[in-house]
Write an enzyme that holds these catalytic residues in place. Structure first.
Site, PDB file in Angstrom:
ATOM      1  CB  ILE A   1      -2.300  11.427   8.700  1.00  0.00           C
ATOM      2  CG1 ILE A   1      -2.322  10.257   9.688  1.00  0.00           C
ATOM      3  CG2 ILE A   1      -0.871  11.850   8.364  1.00  0.00           C
ATOM      4  CD1 ILE A   1      -1.557  10.457  10.958  1.00  0.00           C
TER       5      ILE A   1
ATOM      6  CE  LYS B   1      -6.947  -0.015   9.992  1.00  0.00           C
ATOM      7  NZ  LYS B   1      -5.703  -0.606   9.471  1.00  0.00           N
TER       8      LYS B   1
ATOM      9  CE1 TYR C   1      -9.397   2.117   8.462  1.00  0.00           C
ATOM     10  CE2 TYR C   1     -10.209   3.816   9.943  1.00  0.00           C
ATOM     11  CZ  TYR C   1      -9.166   3.210   9.279  1.00  0.00           C
ATOM     12  OH  TYR C   1      -7.907   3.703   9.424  1.00  0.00           O
TER      13      TYR C   1
ATOM     14  CG  ASP D   1      -0.632   0.764  -3.928  1.00  0.00           C
ATOM     15  OD1 ASP D   1      -0.462   1.649  -3.077  1.00  0.00           O
ATOM     16  OD2 ASP D   1      -1.773   0.342  -4.244  1.00  0.00           O
ATOM     17  CB  ILE D   2      -3.663  -2.839  -5.853  1.00  0.00           C
ATOM     18  CG1 ILE D   2      -4.437  -3.922  -6.593  1.00  0.00           C
ATOM     19  CG2 ILE D   2      -4.342  -1.485  -5.932  1.00  0.00           C
ATOM     20  CD1 ILE D   2      -5.776  -4.245  -5.973  1.00  0.00           C
TER      21      ILE D   2
ATOM     22  N   GLY E   1       0.838  -1.209   0.000  1.00  0.00           N
ATOM     23  CA  GLY E   1       0.000   0.000   0.000  1.00  0.00           C
ATOM     24  C   GLY E   1       0.866   1.248   0.000  1.00  0.00           C
TER      25      GLY E   1
ATOM     26  CG  ASP F   1      -5.086  -7.823  -4.442  1.00  0.00           C
ATOM     27  OD1 ASP F   1      -5.265  -7.345  -3.302  1.00  0.00           O
ATOM     28  OD2 ASP F   1      -6.008  -8.277  -5.151  1.00  0.00           O
TER      29      ASP F   1
HETATM   30  N1  SER Z   1      -8.171   9.028   8.875  1.00  0.00           N
HETATM   31  C1  SER Z   1      -8.958   7.844   9.092  1.00  0.00           C
HETATM   32  C2  SER Z   1     -10.343   8.010   8.605  1.00  0.00           C
HETATM   33  O1  SER Z   1     -10.822   9.119   8.664  1.00  0.00           O
HETATM   34  C3  SER Z   1      -8.976   7.509  10.554  1.00  0.00           C
HETATM   35  O2  SER Z   1      -8.035   6.516  10.791  1.00  0.00           O
HETATM   36  O3  SER Z   1     -10.959   7.069   8.231  1.00  0.00           O
END
Ligand code: SER
Length: 317
Positions: free
Chosen positions: A173, A147, A143, A35-36, A9, A53
């Site tokens: 980020i 996690k 998601y 990456d893919i 990735g 992949d």
């Molecule tokens: N930046 C990510 C998101 O908004 C959070 O880990 O899904």
């Protein structure tokens, strides 16, 4: 034969800059980016690159064996907003890629794994302010579920199979190189681009939504520092809380407006508002500070200056 690093990735928002930093530290030819697809040509042309992949166990295994890869950074994932649109795809990619890499470590094909977790492991029943390392985790996004479950598996593989897996619960980020893709915190990147390109921004979160955030340079430093400390220093094998700054869309708008007085904003919250409302507004990362001396360098003002400077260069060239 020297041991090498594989980044899965590598064309994504974090992967792009992690690849550059790891190549600076370990040498270009010791870091294989994958990456893919080859969508990020700058990255693809910057050193060894393979199309992989993350869901394909044999492709990862073959790459590790033929290149004597000993450390894998698994950065491929479907993020929070995209995961709500494609729940089964998010589960499939996020979980299977993790199992592939953990199983290679269990078999001792590789020695060390980095796998990112997220503030998305938390949910509406989690204490929102200064969220502790060990607390209620009842995520409401696909998601977040991947996690949270992934963290349990990381700790399990460490305890049962002595796998050296390390992880960080990244906040949102902010960076100026590759764009983020499909996250709830993406607004905090888009706002800088639109400030430079258009002079206005329509924000998909409401003005007082406070979320934990971090500038990319700090996120990369945290990641490379965590991977370099001796294994015995680490007391958390699920995933470390990590924090730098918390701000709202209004705070970031005001910080940009100080430097671009004509900049304007409007608010049009969409389905991502509910996701943001389920996440903490600030994080207690005492364990990361204690175990591996984590400390951030950027605050909102220094980050805004750097983002605007870099994006002005990008759009003016
Ligand atoms: N930046 C990510 C998101 O908004 C959070 O880990 O899904």
């Amino acid at each position: 034969m020297s041991s090498k690093i594989l980044i899965i990735g590598a064309c994504g928002q974090i992967g792009t800059e992690l690849t550059t930093k790891l190549r600076e530290i370990h040498g270009v030819n010791n870091v294989i980016a994958s990456d893919i697809n080859t969508r990020n040509l700058d990255l693809v042309n910057s050193g060894p690159f393979e199309i992989i992949d993350a869901k394909n166990y044999n492709a990862i295994k073959d790459c590790c064996k033929s290149n004597t890869i000993k450390t894998v950074y698994l950065m491929a994932a479907l993020l929070s907003a995209t995961g709500e649109k494609y729940p089964m795809e998010a589960w499939d990619l996020n979980m299977n890629s993790l199992f592939h890499v953990l199983n290679l470590a269990k078999q001792k094909t590789i020695d060390k794994v980095f796998w990112p977790s997220s503030i998305a492991v938390f949910g509406p029943t989690t204490p929102r302010e200064s969220t502790p390392q060990h607390t209620i985790c009842e995520p409401t996004t696909v998601y977040g579920i991947t996690k949270q479950v992934g963290e349990r598996w990381c700790e399990y593989y460490h305890e049962k199979y002595d796998v050296d897996v390390r992880s960080i619960r990244y906040p949102g980020i902010i960076s100026h190189k590759a764009m983020p893709g499909g996250g709830t915190t993406d607004y905090a990147v888009e706002i800088y681009h639109d400030a430079i390109k258009k002079g206005n921004y329509e924000c998909f979160l409401s003005e007082n939504t406070s979320l934990p955030m971090m500038f990319m340079e700090d996120a990369i430093k945290a990641t490379t520092d965590l991977m370099q400390v001796p294994s015995e220093s680490l007391s958390i094998r699920s995933s470390y809380n990590l924090s730098a700054i918390s701000f709202t869309p209004k705070d970031i708008f005001e910080s940009i407006k100080k430097q671009l007085p004509e900049f304007s904003i409007s608010y049009k919250p969409d389905f991502r508002q509910a996701i943001a409302d389920s996440w903490p507004s600030s994080i207690d990362d005492t364990m990361a500070r204690k175990d591996w001396n984590w400390k951030e360098s950027f605050d909102l003002e220094t980050m805004t200056t750097e983002m605007l400077t870099q994006l002005k260069k990008k759009y003016n060239s």
